[in-house]
Design a protein around this motif. Structure first.
Motif, PDB file in Angstrom:
ATOM      1  N   MET A 356       0.799  -1.217   0.000  1.00 21.45           N
ATOM      2  CA  MET A 356       0.000   0.000   0.000  1.00 21.45           C
ATOM      3  C   MET A 356       0.833   1.269   0.000  1.00 21.45           C
ATOM      4  O   MET A 356       0.430   2.292  -0.544  1.00 21.45           O
ATOM      5  CB  MET A 356      -0.938   0.011   1.216  1.00 21.45           C
ATOM      6  CG  MET A 356      -1.890  -1.164   1.249  1.00 21.45           C
ATOM      7  SD  MET A 356      -2.819  -1.359  -0.285  1.00 21.45           S
ATOM      8  CE  MET A 356      -3.564   0.245  -0.455  1.00 21.45           C
ATOM      9  N   LYS A 357       1.977   1.232   0.655  1.00 25.02           N
ATOM     10  CA  LYS A 357       2.788   2.445   0.781  1.00 25.02           C
ATOM     11  C   LYS A 357       4.255   2.058   0.827  1.00 25.02           C
ATOM     12  O   LYS A 357       4.623   1.076   1.463  1.00 25.02           O
ATOM     13  CB  LYS A 357       2.396   3.205   2.050  1.00 25.02           C
ATOM     14  CG  LYS A 357       3.112   4.524   2.249  1.00 25.02           C
ATOM     15  CD  LYS A 357       2.465   5.353   3.356  1.00 25.02           C
ATOM     16  CE  LYS A 357       2.624   4.730   4.711  1.00 25.02           C
ATOM     17  NZ  LYS A 357       2.121   5.577   5.808  1.00 25.02           N
ATOM     18  N   THR A 358       5.107   2.809   0.133  1.00 28.74           N
ATOM     19  CA  THR A 358       6.534   2.512   0.125  1.00 28.74           C
ATOM     20  C   THR A 358       7.340   3.801   0.189  1.00 28.74           C
ATOM     21  O   THR A 358       6.887   4.858  -0.264  1.00 28.74           O
ATOM     22  CB  THR A 358       6.956   1.747  -1.147  1.00 28.74           C
ATOM     23  OG1 THR A 358       6.778   2.594  -2.294  1.00 28.74           O
ATOM     24  CG2 THR A 358       6.138   0.483  -1.336  1.00 28.74           C
ATOM     25  N   THR A 359       8.532   3.699   0.741  1.00 28.24           N
ATOM     26  CA  THR A 359       9.493   4.803   0.686  1.00 28.24           C
ATOM     27  C   THR A 359      10.621   4.491  -0.279  1.00 28.24           C
ATOM     28  O   THR A 359      11.401   5.373  -0.622  1.00 28.24           O
ATOM     29  CB  THR A 359      10.077   5.083   2.084  1.00 28.24           C
ATOM     30  OG1 THR A 359      10.699   3.886   2.580  1.00 28.24           O
ATOM     31  CG2 THR A 359       8.984   5.515   3.045  1.00 28.24           C
ATOM     32  N   GLN A 360      10.707   3.231  -0.698  1.00 25.31           N
ATOM     33  CA  GLN A 360      11.662   2.795  -1.721  1.00 25.31           C
ATOM     34  C   GLN A 360      11.156   1.482  -2.292  1.00 25.31           C
ATOM     35  O   GLN A 360      10.270   0.856  -1.708  1.00 25.31           O
ATOM     36  CB  GLN A 360      13.064   2.641  -1.138  1.00 25.31           C
ATOM     37  CG  GLN A 360      13.163   1.741   0.068  1.00 25.31           C
ATOM     38  CD  GLN A 360      14.555   1.710   0.651  1.00 25.31           C
ATOM     39  OE1 GLN A 360      15.462   1.113   0.080  1.00 25.31           O
ATOM     40  NE2 GLN A 360      14.742   2.369   1.788  1.00 25.31           N
ATOM     41  N   PRO A 361      11.658   1.070  -3.454  1.00 30.19           N
ATOM     42  CA  PRO A 361      11.150  -0.164  -4.051  1.00 30.19           C
ATOM     43  C   PRO A 361      11.257  -1.351  -3.099  1.00 30.19           C
ATOM     44  O   PRO A 361      12.238  -1.529  -2.404  1.00 30.19           O
ATOM     45  CB  PRO A 361      12.040  -0.341  -5.289  1.00 30.19           C
ATOM     46  CG  PRO A 361      12.490   1.044  -5.620  1.00 30.19           C
ATOM     47  CD  PRO A 361      12.660   1.742  -4.314  1.00 30.19           C
ATOM     48  N   ILE A 362      10.187  -2.183  -3.102  1.00 32.82           N
ATOM     49  CA  ILE A 362      10.134  -3.373  -2.258  1.00 32.82           C
ATOM     50  C   ILE A 362      10.769  -4.547  -3.003  1.00 32.82           C
ATOM     51  O   ILE A 362      10.701  -4.610  -4.224  1.00 32.82           O
ATOM     52  CB  ILE A 362       8.680  -3.675  -1.872  1.00 32.82           C
ATOM     53  CG1 ILE A 362       8.032  -2.444  -1.225  1.00 32.82           C
ATOM     54  CG2 ILE A 362       8.600  -4.865  -0.928  1.00 32.82           C
ATOM     55  CD1 ILE A 362       8.748  -1.909  -0.021  1.00 32.82           C
TER      56      ILE A 362
END
Length: 370
Positions: A356-362
């Motif tokens: 749902m939410k990221t600060t960098q690619p998962i």
């Protein structure tokens, strides 16, 4: 507008600091919001809360809401305070006078989903995670009415299994194994087509069932297996978002797009499920392990940039629990939060979740926790 919201939050904190600590409304949250078609509950929750899974707390004392998870296009949400000064969302109902016109709230239709239903639908309707014993129980394709190695739309298939005449079936192929280290948790099922049963067979008498192929995603082969498709059932669109109360330690073991990195709205597979008391709607944090550093003779280097000797020292130290020597120290850095996901389909020891939410690619291998 922002100053009004800030004053609202300060008032709530002054009256009930304990609740304010656990439920903090964003300073830029809209005082009034009209729900639109295409919105999701997560989207709207994120407008008001930094922790969207606390949505129910924002609605908990709202007498207007029969079900806090059912919100409809056209609903007008207003941010206010309850009798104890706690932040609360209410729905303005009926006719709203917007000079010089009068706007009538439309009759409710379909409630907005918690997550984008267009992304979830294939996984809710078709995709399954099955173990080897389950796979062995399903009817399999024996062949076609034509001497072809692969079948397409319109072909008749003969199936080893007593199917229900008139029933609708998905045709699947075994996909990749979902592994937790060396342990196989389940197998991916790949939808290759759909079919309708024309004749029910009798396997005990050596009579196969007959189905007609109605749609094909890829060529159907002998050995593919069939599972019934749900009919006349609404897809589950709303979930009770919540953080698990018990400790959870797991990892992302696969992604639907097979890419090495992925972002929001990607579907991933986790190595945790109902055995860890997780349910549909459980929200977990995604963590990324920071790189290990080896300090040798006062000079720190990332492990991958270190010499072979330092790497060997680090490996041997890990095995024996002694990672430091007189001239070399191995520093294991903490994990950092890089995103959030929500589970929408849960099995015993495996789950499907949406990022749902990221600060960098998962990435596959990132850990998940509450």
């Amino acid at each position: 507008m922002k100053s009004q919201i800030a004053a609202l939050i300060m008032a709530a904190a002054a009256v009930s600091p304990a609740i304010a600590d656990t439920l903090t409304v964003k300073s830029d949250a809209p005082k009034r919001y009209v729900v639109k078609k295409g919105d999701t509950l997560w989207d709207i929750s994120s407008l008001y809360l930094r922790s969207p899974w606390k949505w129910r707390q924002l609605w908990q004392k709202n007498p207007q809401i029969d079900n806090p998870h059912l919100i409809y296009p056209g609903d007008i949400l207003s941010l206010g305070l309850d009798e104890n000064g706690n932040p609360i969302l209410i729905i303005d109902k009926g006719v709203r006078k917007l000079s010089p016109h009068v706007r009538i709230i439309a009759e409710k239709g379909t409630a907005i989903p918690t997550l984008p239903l267009s992304v979830l639908e294939p996984y809710l309707s078709y995709d399954q995670a099955l173990d080897k014993d389950d796979l062995a129980e399903f009817p399999i394709v024996l062949g076609s009415d034509k001497n072809f190695k692969m079948s397409i739309t319109g072909h008749l298939l003969y199936v080893k299994g007593n199917l229900l005449q008139g029933g609708n079936y998905g045709i699947y192929r075994q996909g990749d194994a979902y592994k937790d280290g060396s342990r196989t948790l389940a197998y991916e099922t790949v939808l290759v087509g759909t079919a309708r049963a024309l004749k029910s067979g009798n396997i005990e008498d050596g009579i196969p069932s007959t189905v007609k192929v109605e749609a094909v995603k890829r060529e159907i082969k002998a050995g593919d297996f069939l599972m019934p498709l749900p009919q006349g059932q609404d897809l589950k669109a709303t979930f009770k978002m919540s953080k698990p109360s018990q400790p959870v330690e797991g990892a992302i073991i696969a992604s639907s797009n097979k890419h090495s990195e992925f972002g929001p709205l990607s579907v991933v597979v986790l190595n945790v499920g109902s055995e860890q008391q997780l349910v549909e709607g459980s929200v977990l944090d995604i963590l990324r392990q920071s790189p290990t550093v080896v300090e040798r003779n006062g000079t720190p280097k990332y492990l991958e940039d270190s010499s072979s000797l330092d790497k060997l020292i680090g490996d041997i130290g890990s095995w024996f629990g002694e990672e430091n020597s007189e001239d070399s120290t191995v520093w294991h850095m903490p994990s950092e939060k890089v995103g959030e996901l929500m589970l929408f389909k849960v099995y015993d020891n495996i789950s499907y979740a949406m990022v749902m939410k990221t600060t960098q690619p998962i990435q596959v291998g990132d850990s998940v926790t509450n």
